[in-house]
Design an enzyme around this catalytic site. Sequence first.
Site, PDB file in Angstrom:
ATOM      1  CB  SER A  94      -0.939  -0.129   1.348  1.00  0.00           C
ATOM      2  OG  SER A  94      -1.427   1.224   1.394  1.00  0.00           O
ATOM      3  CE1 TYR A 123      -4.226  -2.132   5.078  1.00  0.00           C
ATOM      4  CE2 TYR A 123      -3.185   0.133   4.717  1.00  0.00           C
ATOM      5  CZ  TYR A 123      -3.722  -1.139   4.193  1.00  0.00           C
ATOM      6  OH  TYR A 123      -3.862  -1.043   2.812  1.00  0.00           O
ATOM      7  CE  LYS A 181      -1.767  -3.958   3.209  1.00  0.00           C
ATOM      8  NZ  LYS A 181      -1.914  -4.960   2.276  1.00  0.00           N
TER       9      LYS A 181
HETATM   10  N1  LIG Z   1      -8.912  -0.381  -1.465  1.00  0.00           N
HETATM   11  C1  LIG Z   1      -7.623   0.362  -1.531  1.00  0.00           C
HETATM   12  O1  LIG Z   1      -7.800   1.570  -1.525  1.00  0.00           O
HETATM   13  C2  LIG Z   1      -6.238  -0.196  -1.173  1.00  0.00           C
HETATM   14  C3  LIG Z   1      -5.206   0.723  -1.297  1.00  0.00           C
HETATM   15  C4  LIG Z   1      -4.061   0.105  -0.651  1.00  0.00           C
HETATM   16  C5  LIG Z   1      -3.784  -1.280  -0.506  1.00  0.00           C
HETATM   17  N2  LIG Z   1      -4.934  -2.229  -0.639  1.00  0.00           N
HETATM   18  C6  LIG Z   1      -4.676  -3.355  -0.123  1.00  0.00           C
HETATM   19  O2  LIG Z   1      -5.048  -4.352  -1.307  1.00  0.00           O
HETATM   20  C7  LIG Z   1      -5.586  -5.535  -0.798  1.00  0.00           C
HETATM   21  C8  LIG Z   1      -6.965  -5.814  -1.222  1.00  0.00           C
HETATM   22  O3  LIG Z   1      -7.726  -4.829  -0.818  1.00  0.00           O
HETATM   23  P1  LIG Z   1      -9.442  -4.542  -1.421  1.00  0.00           P
HETATM   24  O4  LIG Z   1      -9.573  -3.169  -1.106  1.00  0.00           O
HETATM   25  O5  LIG Z   1      -9.563  -5.179  -2.481  1.00  0.00           O
HETATM   26  O6  LIG Z   1     -10.044  -5.179  -0.085  1.00  0.00           O
HETATM   27  P2  LIG Z   1     -11.484  -6.070   0.038  1.00  0.00           P
HETATM   28  O7  LIG Z   1     -11.880  -6.077   1.277  1.00  0.00           O
HETATM   29  O8  LIG Z   1     -12.315  -5.576  -0.987  1.00  0.00           O
HETATM   30  O9  LIG Z   1     -11.040  -7.562  -0.559  1.00  0.00           O
HETATM   31  C9  LIG Z   1     -10.319  -8.513   0.450  1.00  0.00           C
HETATM   32  C10 LIG Z   1     -10.532  -9.612   0.199  1.00  0.00           C
HETATM   33  O10 LIG Z   1      -9.487 -10.467   0.975  1.00  0.00           O
HETATM   34  C11 LIG Z   1     -10.289 -11.662   1.574  1.00  0.00           C
HETATM   35  N3  LIG Z   1      -9.721 -11.951   2.779  1.00  0.00           N
HETATM   36  C12 LIG Z   1      -9.599 -11.391   4.078  1.00  0.00           C
HETATM   37  N4  LIG Z   1      -8.927 -11.909   5.098  1.00  0.00           N
HETATM   38  C13 LIG Z   1      -8.591 -13.266   4.452  1.00  0.00           C
HETATM   39  C14 LIG Z   1      -8.029 -14.388   4.714  1.00  0.00           C
HETATM   40  N5  LIG Z   1      -7.520 -14.668   5.869  1.00  0.00           N
HETATM   41  N6  LIG Z   1      -7.835 -15.572   3.930  1.00  0.00           N
HETATM   42  C15 LIG Z   1      -8.137 -15.278   2.523  1.00  0.00           C
HETATM   43  N7  LIG Z   1      -8.835 -14.268   2.042  1.00  0.00           N
HETATM   44  C16 LIG Z   1      -9.046 -13.107   3.025  1.00  0.00           C
HETATM   45  C17 LIG Z   1     -11.631 -11.011   1.794  1.00  0.00           C
HETATM   46  O11 LIG Z   1     -12.527 -11.906   1.986  1.00  0.00           O
HETATM   47  C18 LIG Z   1     -11.915 -10.210   0.469  1.00  0.00           C
HETATM   48  O12 LIG Z   1     -12.597 -11.071  -0.182  1.00  0.00           O
HETATM   49  C19 LIG Z   1      -5.453  -5.374   0.629  1.00  0.00           C
HETATM   50  O13 LIG Z   1      -4.236  -5.989   1.002  1.00  0.00           O
HETATM   51  C20 LIG Z   1      -5.368  -3.842   1.105  1.00  0.00           C
HETATM   52  O14 LIG Z   1      -4.497  -3.474   2.113  1.00  0.00           O
HETATM   53  C21 LIG Z   1      -5.969  -1.553  -0.914  1.00  0.00           C
END
Ligand SMILES: NC(=O)c1ccc[n+]([C@@H]2O[C@H](COP(=O)([O-])OP(=O)(O)OC[C@H]3O[C@@H](n4cnc5c(N)ncnc54)[C@H](O)[C@@H]3O)[C@@H](O)[C@H]2O)c1
Length: 295
Positions: free
Chosen positions: A183, A198, A202
């Site tokens: 992130s 968090y 990251k």
């Molecule tokens: N959305 C953003 O703005 C953003 C920005 C920077 C980084 N990220 C990172 O990207 C990644 C995905 O984020 P997102 O926004 O798609 O989140 P999201 O919550 O939409 O999707 C995350 C998915 O991970 C699955 N998950 C959670 N715990 C799990 C586990 N123990 N085993 C297997 N699956 C599991 C959930 O069921 C979900 O389907 C995360 O690591 C997040 O920190 C997101």
Amino acid sequence: MLRKYLLFLSLRRVNSFRSFILQKPCRAVKTLPIFSLEGRTCVVTGAARGLGKEFLTAFALSGARGACVDLTLSASEESVRHITEHVAKSTDITCDLRPYACNATVESDVKQTWDKIVSDFGKVDVLVTAAGIVDNVEAENYDFPRWRKMLDINLDGTWLFARAAGKHMLAQHIRGSIILIASMSATICVRPQKQAAYNASKGAVQMLAKSLATEWGPHGIRVNSLSPGYMHTDLIKNLLEKEGKQLVDNWQKDIPLGRMAHPSELHGTIVWMASNASSYLNGSDVIVDGGYTCW
Ligand SMILES: NC(=O)c1ccc[n+]([C@@H]2O[C@H](COP(=O)([O-])OP(=O)(O)OC[C@H]3O[C@@H](n4cnc5c(N)ncnc54)[C@H](O)[C@@H]3O)[C@@H](O)[C@H]2O)c1
């Protein structure tokens, strides 16, 4: 010669007519072949929704086969069904995507799932670890079990899958690509929300990618991290429901492009990082944040 030219013209007309009628883009789009993922198998964790689902979609659109890994089989199945329909609507590609249920934090679960994926597909060329959570609590009040859960999912879950992929690629002499989703919070502290756990998780993911890049790079396995900025996924929608939508206005003021991203705006980056198009990229953190970290 003239007959060949007339045949060429009529084929072009048929192609554009077909695209017009079916509303499908003509497949003769010119781009670098090194971006293609045809013949590759890509595993994506957290692919039932959000960024993981977008990554799997981008891989399918680039000709790859893929494993959708998430907590429940029903959620993974639904994601595969939706991606397959979407890809069929916009292209002539037939998807080969399969759903798997796995808790990325449970070592035995990860081993079993990995073995099943390898037995189903024969090999794995690409891993993306997108399973993750976010949680905003001020540090002085952050409960230890909550902290453990954050590191369990974001760091331990990432490492367990990366280890399985590295072991497999080393044993099979696969010159693969492993992409850990970090992130922009690995590099800077975003504001105004307080999210020390968090950010720490990251930062560790980013450093894990660099460490694995040095260990496995000599074997042709590339490991990098992708660090998105604010993406409009369910994770962010849930956060906004809890914390109030005015948070977005605050964020947007700090993004030089002036807006959050649609998750599909990572398609190009993830395909580049997974494919031979990025053959010399190793140990890098690729930040895609609309300029947020420039200040
Ligand atoms: N959305 C953003 O703005 C953003 C920005 C920077 C980084 N990220 C990172 O990207 C990644 C995905 O984020 P997102 O926004 O798609 O989140 P999201 O919550 O939409 O999707 C995350 C998915 O991970 C699955 N998950 C959670 N715990 C799990 C586990 N123990 N085993 C297997 N699956 C599991 C959930 O069921 C979900 O389907 C995360 O690591 C997040 O920190 C997101």
